[in-house]
Design an enzyme around this catalytic site. Structure first.
Site, mmCIF file in Angstrom:
data_model
loop_
_atom_site.group_PDB
_atom_site.id
_atom_site.type_symbol
_atom_site.label_atom_id
_atom_site.label_comp_id
_atom_site.label_asym_id
_atom_site.label_seq_id
_atom_site.Cartn_x
_atom_site.Cartn_y
_atom_site.Cartn_z
ATOM 1 N N GLU A 134 37.623 30.584 49.863
ATOM 2 C CA GLU A 134 37.475 29.129 49.915
ATOM 3 C C GLU A 134 38.125 28.477 48.691
ATOM 4 O O GLU A 134 38.726 27.394 48.805
ATOM 5 C CB GLU A 134 35.996 28.764 49.995
ATOM 6 C CG GLU A 134 35.338 29.158 51.309
ATOM 7 C CD GLU A 134 33.841 28.944 51.298
ATOM 8 O OE1 GLU A 134 33.297 28.635 50.213
ATOM 9 O OE2 GLU A 134 33.202 29.074 52.362
ATOM 10 N N HIS A 157 45.278 39.203 56.855
ATOM 11 C CA HIS A 157 45.808 40.132 55.859
ATOM 12 C C HIS A 157 45.648 39.564 54.451
ATOM 13 O O HIS A 157 45.259 40.268 53.519
ATOM 14 C CB HIS A 157 47.282 40.431 56.116
ATOM 15 C CG HIS A 157 47.915 41.268 55.057
ATOM 16 N ND1 HIS A 157 47.678 42.628 54.941
ATOM 17 C CD2 HIS A 157 48.747 40.941 54.039
ATOM 18 C CE1 HIS A 157 48.348 43.092 53.905
ATOM 19 N NE2 HIS A 157 49.005 42.091 53.338
ATOM 20 N N SER A 158 45.938 38.293 54.298
ATOM 21 C CA SER A 158 45.773 37.594 53.023
ATOM 22 C C SER A 158 45.725 36.105 53.318
ATOM 23 O O SER A 158 45.769 35.681 54.481
ATOM 24 C CB SER A 158 46.938 37.916 52.073
ATOM 25 O OG SER A 158 48.129 37.285 52.519
ATOM 26 N N SER A 204 51.757 45.382 43.704
ATOM 27 C CA SER A 204 52.119 44.995 45.070
ATOM 28 C C SER A 204 52.939 46.033 45.831
ATOM 29 O O SER A 204 52.773 46.175 47.042
ATOM 30 C CB SER A 204 52.865 43.656 45.044
ATOM 31 O OG SER A 204 51.987 42.612 44.710
#
Length: 489
Positions: free
Chosen positions: A166, A381-382, A252
């Site tokens: 959020e 996923h993100s 990453s």
């Protein structure tokens, strides 16, 4: 003989149940209800502990460098297993011959090895979908203290994901990635390890850090990239790392941590440490070359490392059916000579038991282990993804409601008399309050100075780097409105 059941739910409409039973995201899989855990991890029966010895090839000085170059561990266990596997009672000198790697039998009929077995590798689990203990289950006993901490951490991780997600949607942080649907994998695997075991995560394992004592404030500081962030604000949000907790910093690039894990595990072996390395990877990461290099490296040097694969059905928007034709990930271990097991990733007790057994084997027998946890990524996923664009909403709802790992484990803990509604309310209110306060503190903390962008790489910065730093400082001075006011020039 193992008993089998179909995955089903009494809480979802029939058309969803039928659809899921016909093919889970990774295909229909039998659930091993009685599940002999030891036999699943060691189908060939018990194996004696590894007897390791150095072989001195040259009378050289015994320092670390020459030890690595001139001496090598030899495993009598692996050699005996290979000889046993390759030998045959019917072999004689005319029917078999020694090739590099061992004895191979001859046959006169052309026979190709099948591309896959007719039946899928079964999936080990202990709790059914309603959190009831399956009769005659083979699992590692969990104390009340550990079980309550496991459940509390699973709830904390769930709330943390919700609030940080959020916060990203409000523009307070730039990026976030949740572990929704995979809380059991995070917490249960961490609970089965010790603080001395080294973690090389992917990016969906914050629960491992949470279990090891990484505070909610430390999570907030990293996501906000402030002065208190251990990465000095130079990493993306959710790229946590903690030397104190033996948790390598997340990066990453996909699967690069697997060969690194094999090397670190080999160093533990050389130093005779009673610890192992655990490296996490998603199903998408197994399509990377480093996955194969890492497993093969670990198998050859017999490194005490656990490769833990979260097979959640999707590599961002790519379904597992579009990634590989094999029976998931678990079968890939055998190709490299690695003992493997498939486990229900939504069953905290099963994950805890499998990792406990795998750790004991990795350390005592000095060998790599592959664990495939079948689960489902309930969230996107993100924050850069919208998963409803490539998968059906009823599929997401089914896994979120009927197969939620947090609810399943809560039912078991409650049935044991270790948890109550009052404790549930207090926990959720407390965690939410702590997180909101942590974010407010993190937002008020200064950003790292610009000098931190150019440190920790070179002992003496080269001239081109100094020029870049001076250019950046001058740019900030000339355009102050384009940069945060709390950045120290």
């Amino acid at each position: 003989m193992a008993n089998w059941c179909r995955i089903s739910s009494r809480t979802i409409s029939n058309h969803v149940k039928t659809r899921v039973n016909q093919g889970l995201p990774w295909g229909a899989v039998g659930i091993n209800q009685t599940s002999g855990l030891s036999s699943a991890l060691n189908p060939g029966g018990p194996v004696s502990d590894g007897n390791w010895r150095y072989q001195n090839r040259l009378p050289v000085p015994r320092n670390r460098a020459t030890l690595f170059c001139n001496q090598r561990f030899e495993s009598t266990v692996a050699e005996k297993q290979r000889d046993s596997f390759l030998s045959s009672e019917s072999d004689d000198d005319h029917q078999s011959v020694d090739f590099p790697g061992g004895k191979v039998s001859y046959i006169s009929k052309m026979n190709f090895i099948s591309e896959s077995s007719q039946t899928r590798v079964p999936c080990y689990r202990v709790l059914d979908d309603d959190g009831e203990l399956i009769t005659d289950s083979d699992f590692q006993q969990v104390s009340k203290e550990v079980a309550v901490k496991m459940y509390s951490n699973m709830v904390s991780l769930q709330i943390m994901d919700t609030i940080f997600y959020e916060a990203q949607r409000q523009g307070r942080i730039s990026f976030y990635l949740t572990s929704a649907g995979e809380e059991a994998i995070n917490i249960a695997s961490a609970a089965a390890l010790t603080e001395q075991d080294i973690i090389l995560p992917q990016y969906r394992e914050p629960g491992v850090l949470l279990w090891r004592g990484f505070s909610l404030q430390e999570f907030a500081d990293q996501c906000l990239g402030n002065k208190a962030d251990y990465g000095k604000g130079r990493q993306m949000p959710i790229h946590y790392g903690s030397r104190k907790h033996n948790f390598f910093t997340i990066s990453s690039p996909i699967a690069t941590q697997l060969p690194q894990a094999a090397g670190i595990a080999y160093s533990l072996k050389m130093d005779n440490k009673k610890a192992c390395v655990v490296s996490y990877i998603g199903d998408g990461g197994t399509s990377e070359g480093d996955f194969h290099a890492g497993l093969n490296f670990a198998a050859v040097v017999e490194a005490p490392v656990i490769f833990f694969c979260r097979n959640n059905g999707w590599a961002i928007s790519t379904n597992v059916s579009e990634q590989f034709r094999s029976d998931g990930i678990v079968v890939k271990g055998r190709a490299y000579g690695i003992r493997s097991i498939r486990v229900d990733g939504n069953d905290a007790l099963a994950v805890y038991s499998a990792v406990s057994a795998a750790r004991e084997m990795a350390i005592n027998e000095q060998r790599p282990i592959l664990i495939e946890a079948l689960t489902y990524r309930v969230g996107h996923h993100s924050t850069s993804d919208d998963s409803t664009k490539y998968r059906q909403l009823d599929e997401i709802v089914y896994w979120k409601n009927a197969r939620d790992p947090v609810n399943r484990f809560r039912n078991w803990v409650q049935n044991c008399g270790w948890w109550s509604e009052q404790q549930e309310t207090q926990l959720r209110n407390s965690v939410r309050k702590q997180l909101l306060e942590a974010i407010q503190v993190a937002e008020k903390t200064e950003k790292p100075p610009l000098s931190e962008m150019f440190s920790d790489v070179y002992d003496y910065p080269p001239t081109n780097l100094e020029e870049q730093e001076n250019h950046l400082r001058e740019t900030v001075r000339r355009h102050p409105d384009d940069y945060p006011a709390d950045i120290s020039v």
